[in-house]
Scaffold this motif. Sequence first.
Motif, PDB file in Angstrom:
ATOM      1  N   ALA A 227       0.825  -1.204   0.000  1.00 20.28           N
ATOM      2  CA  ALA A 227       0.000   0.000   0.000  1.00 20.28           C
ATOM      3  C   ALA A 227       0.857   1.252   0.000  1.00 20.28           C
ATOM      4  O   ALA A 227       0.547   2.235  -0.670  1.00 20.28           O
ATOM      5  N   THR A 228       1.971   1.201   0.754  1.00 22.13           N
ATOM      6  CA  THR A 228       2.877   2.349   0.786  1.00 22.13           C
ATOM      7  C   THR A 228       3.440   2.634  -0.590  1.00 22.13           C
ATOM      8  O   THR A 228       3.522   3.783  -1.028  1.00 22.13           O
ATOM      9  N   GLU A 229       3.833   1.579  -1.309  1.00 20.83           N
ATOM     10  CA  GLU A 229       4.409   1.782  -2.635  1.00 20.83           C
ATOM     11  C   GLU A 229       3.360   2.269  -3.626  1.00 20.83           C
ATOM     12  O   GLU A 229       3.672   2.985  -4.566  1.00 20.83           O
ATOM     13  N   ARG A 230       2.089   1.869  -3.416  1.00 23.37           N
ATOM     14  CA  ARG A 230       1.039   2.351  -4.311  1.00 23.37           C
ATOM     15  C   ARG A 230       0.804   3.843  -4.110  1.00 23.37           C
ATOM     16  O   ARG A 230       0.479   4.574  -5.038  1.00 23.37           O
ATOM     17  N   ARG A 231       0.988   4.315  -2.848  1.00 23.60           N
ATOM     18  CA  ARG A 231       0.744   5.731  -2.579  1.00 23.60           C
ATOM     19  C   ARG A 231       1.898   6.611  -3.068  1.00 23.60           C
ATOM     20  O   ARG A 231       1.717   7.789  -3.327  1.00 23.60           O
ATOM     21  N   GLY A 232       3.090   6.055  -3.178  1.00 26.21           N
ATOM     22  CA  GLY A 232       4.248   6.852  -3.572  1.00 26.21           C
ATOM     23  C   GLY A 232       5.127   6.091  -4.544  1.00 26.21           C
ATOM     24  O   GLY A 232       4.679   5.179  -5.237  1.00 26.21           O
ATOM     25  N   LEU A 233       6.380   6.473  -4.588  1.00 22.49           N
ATOM     26  CA  LEU A 233       7.332   5.838  -5.486  1.00 22.49           C
ATOM     27  C   LEU A 233       7.716   4.460  -4.961  1.00 22.49           C
ATOM     28  O   LEU A 233       7.849   4.253  -3.753  1.00 22.49           O
ATOM     29  N   SER A 234       7.924   3.515  -5.878  1.00 18.71           N
ATOM     30  CA  SER A 234       8.387   2.191  -5.482  1.00 18.71           C
ATOM     31  C   SER A 234       9.839   2.289  -5.022  1.00 18.71           C
ATOM     32  O   SER A 234      10.546   3.258  -5.302  1.00 18.71           O
ATOM     33  N   LEU A 235      10.284   1.254  -4.325  1.00 17.02           N
ATOM     34  CA  LEU A 235      11.605   1.291  -3.720  1.00 17.02           C
ATOM     35  C   LEU A 235      12.710   1.478  -4.756  1.00 17.02           C
ATOM     36  O   LEU A 235      13.660   2.242  -4.536  1.00 17.02           O
ATOM     37  N   GLN A 236      12.583   0.786  -5.903  1.00 24.29           N
ATOM     38  CA  GLN A 236      13.670   0.907  -6.885  1.00 24.29           C
ATOM     39  C   GLN A 236      13.801   2.332  -7.430  1.00 24.29           C
ATOM     40  O   GLN A 236      14.909   2.800  -7.704  1.00 24.29           O
ATOM     41  N   TYR A 237      12.671   3.044  -7.557  1.00 26.44           N
ATOM     42  CA  TYR A 237      12.737   4.422  -8.034  1.00 26.44           C
ATOM     43  C   TYR A 237      13.283   5.351  -6.949  1.00 26.44           C
ATOM     44  O   TYR A 237      13.994   6.316  -7.248  1.00 26.44           O
ATOM     45  N   GLN A 238      12.952   5.076  -5.688  1.00 24.76           N
ATOM     46  CA  GLN A 238      13.545   5.840  -4.595  1.00 24.76           C
ATOM     47  C   GLN A 238      15.058   5.643  -4.578  1.00 24.76           C
ATOM     48  O   GLN A 238      15.826   6.590  -4.385  1.00 24.76           O
ATOM     49  N   MET A 239      15.504   4.389  -4.773  1.00 24.75           N
ATOM     50  CA  MET A 239      16.935   4.101  -4.801  1.00 24.75           C
ATOM     51  C   MET A 239      17.594   4.771  -6.001  1.00 24.75           C
ATOM     52  O   MET A 239      18.720   5.291  -5.898  1.00 24.75           O
ATOM     53  N   LEU A 240      16.906   4.776  -7.141  1.00 23.45           N
ATOM     54  CA  LEU A 240      17.463   5.404  -8.332  1.00 23.45           C
ATOM     55  C   LEU A 240      17.621   6.916  -8.132  1.00 23.45           C
ATOM     56  O   LEU A 240      18.634   7.507  -8.524  1.00 23.45           O
ATOM     57  N   ILE A 241      16.628   7.525  -7.488  1.00 22.35           N
ATOM     58  CA  ILE A 241      16.721   8.963  -7.191  1.00 22.35           C
ATOM     59  C   ILE A 241      17.891   9.238  -6.250  1.00 22.35           C
ATOM     60  O   ILE A 241      18.674  10.180  -6.450  1.00 22.35           O
ATOM     61  N   GLY A 242      18.034   8.408  -5.209  1.00 23.03           N
ATOM     62  CA  GLY A 242      19.162   8.564  -4.299  1.00 23.03           C
ATOM     63  C   GLY A 242      20.485   8.405  -5.016  1.00 23.03           C
ATOM     64  O   GLY A 242      21.452   9.134  -4.742  1.00 23.03           O
ATOM     65  N   PHE A 243      20.536   7.465  -5.955  1.00 20.46           N
ATOM     66  CA  PHE A 243      21.749   7.229  -6.742  1.00 20.46           C
ATOM     67  C   PHE A 243      22.116   8.470  -7.560  1.00 20.46           C
ATOM     68  O   PHE A 243      23.261   8.938  -7.535  1.00 20.46           O
ATOM     69  N   VAL A 244      21.144   9.019  -8.286  1.00 17.05           N
ATOM     70  CA  VAL A 244      21.410  10.157  -9.174  1.00 17.05           C
ATOM     71  C   VAL A 244      21.784  11.391  -8.363  1.00 17.05           C
ATOM     72  O   VAL A 244      22.768  12.087  -8.671  1.00 17.05           O
ATOM     73  N   ILE A 245      21.027  11.676  -7.291  1.00 17.32           N
ATOM     74  CA  ILE A 245      21.318  12.861  -6.480  1.00 17.32           C
ATOM     75  C   ILE A 245      22.693  12.737  -5.824  1.00 17.32           C
ATOM     76  O   ILE A 245      23.482  13.681  -5.787  1.00 17.32           O
ATOM     77  N   GLY A 246      23.003  11.552  -5.293  1.00 14.53           N
ATOM     78  CA  GLY A 246      24.309  11.347  -4.671  1.00 14.53           C
ATOM     79  C   GLY A 246      25.446  11.507  -5.656  1.00 14.53           C
ATOM     80  O   GLY A 246      26.477  12.118  -5.342  1.00 14.53           O
ATOM     81  N   LEU A 247      25.272  10.965  -6.862  1.00 14.90           N
ATOM     82  CA  LEU A 247      26.310  11.070  -7.886  1.00 14.90           C
ATOM     83  C   LEU A 247      26.529  12.526  -8.294  1.00 14.90           C
ATOM     84  O   LEU A 247      27.675  13.005  -8.342  1.00 14.90           O
ATOM     85  N   LEU A 248      25.440  13.242  -8.573  1.00 13.85           N
ATOM     86  CA  LEU A 248      25.563  14.633  -9.002  1.00 13.85           C
ATOM     87  C   LEU A 248      26.140  15.509  -7.888  1.00 13.85           C
ATOM     88  O   LEU A 248      27.002  16.362  -8.140  1.00 13.85           O
TER      89      LEU A 248
END
Length: 440
Positions: free
Chosen positions: A7-28
């Motif tokens: 239910a949490t993932e349905r309300r927001g971003l799935s875990l893999q997309y959260q991890m991908l965002i963290g990856f991109v922001i951390g890299l930049l």
Amino acid sequence: MDAAESATERRGLSLQYQMLIGFVIGLLAGLAVHVGAADAPWVEVITSYVTGPIGQVFLRLLFMLVIPLLFSALVVGIAEMGEIRSLRRVGLRTLGLTVVVSTIAVVVSIVLVNLLRPGYGVDPVLAQAMLADAGPGAHAILARTGETPSGIEAVLAIVPSNVVGAMAGNDILAVMFFALFFGIGIVLTQDRPEVQTLKRAIEGVFEVAMRLINIVIRLAPLAVFCFMFNLAALFGWDLLVRLSAFVGVVLAALGVQMFIVFPLLLIVLARRSPIAFFRDTQEASVMAFSTASSNATLPTSLRVADTELKLPRKVARFVLTIGATANQNGTAMFEGVTVLFLAQFFGVELTLAQQFMVMLVCILGGIGTAGVPAGSLPVVALILGMVGVPPAGIGLVLGVDRFLDMCRTTLNVIGDLVLATIVSAGEPQTDRQGMVEEGA
């Protein structure tokens, strides 16, 4: 994954997309810091006392739970086979496919490194400077190599004399051997009620470990940000550029295995769409790339196999827990490319017989290397000494090893899921249906 998490993932971003965002922001963010304030004292303070510890706490939490998870998953997976015949069929297919796919991986890497010859493209002056800078790290790797058993000692070390000591020492192969042996014992005595009670208790350990790991995994986006920030802030792209020929050959070899060999295996042996497979396994890919550890990614792989790939739980638990240590294609490829690269750099001409020996040791090294960050470096140093290349030359690649470790771990994890998919497809139709129904 339980209903609350879904239910949490349905309300927001799935875990893999959260991890991908963290990856991109951390890299930049890391690259920005490296370009604008690489030598500032506060950068070392942040990486040493903030982002570094956060990432290490995340990995330690995962490693804390990996041993009970690996033991319980393998024991339950074997016990649920129901009979020795099913275990033998799945085990032999897993072993055979592991050897075949690992052999393909090493052959691809050795062919590419002989064709492209990356060892002749490095500036010797720059290389000697890098060797001097990496001296302490190289000496530490060589010290670990001296402590690593080889030959018949390595074979004997698989059988633990003290399983508690093996668990305390994080000796994954020894723990796996004990779990395999213990699971066979449960299969042979499963008609006794007390054994069924023991089996249910071990299933409880598995469920508790998975539940705790699901809680830890929620920290993954933050940990991914910290990993990438540290890597980019401290090194930037400088080392990748300096060793671009070596890095390029390693990535080319990994790419051939990932995007040519694996899809062909999925199409021919599993009758499954590679595009759908890669889409369903993207969470495991991001986790593997971020942590650079097959063992730390094992809980995610088990969940992906169950919820996304819909593989029979009995097969997935067995193949993935074995594969986290025994089916490491990316590690075998990295070892082969690194040994031949350093041989070319130091002017050591290897005969076909020596290259065949390197290939054989890399296959065995891919099976026996610990599924933890930088676990393959002692094996590389060992092979270098065998073929007459100065083992201290490993210092040349230490700077880019973290990035390449992330890449080869991704291949290792996806290779495990490919193996589990193929083995599942090879099970009789009635067995597959029964396994899925029992796992539901």
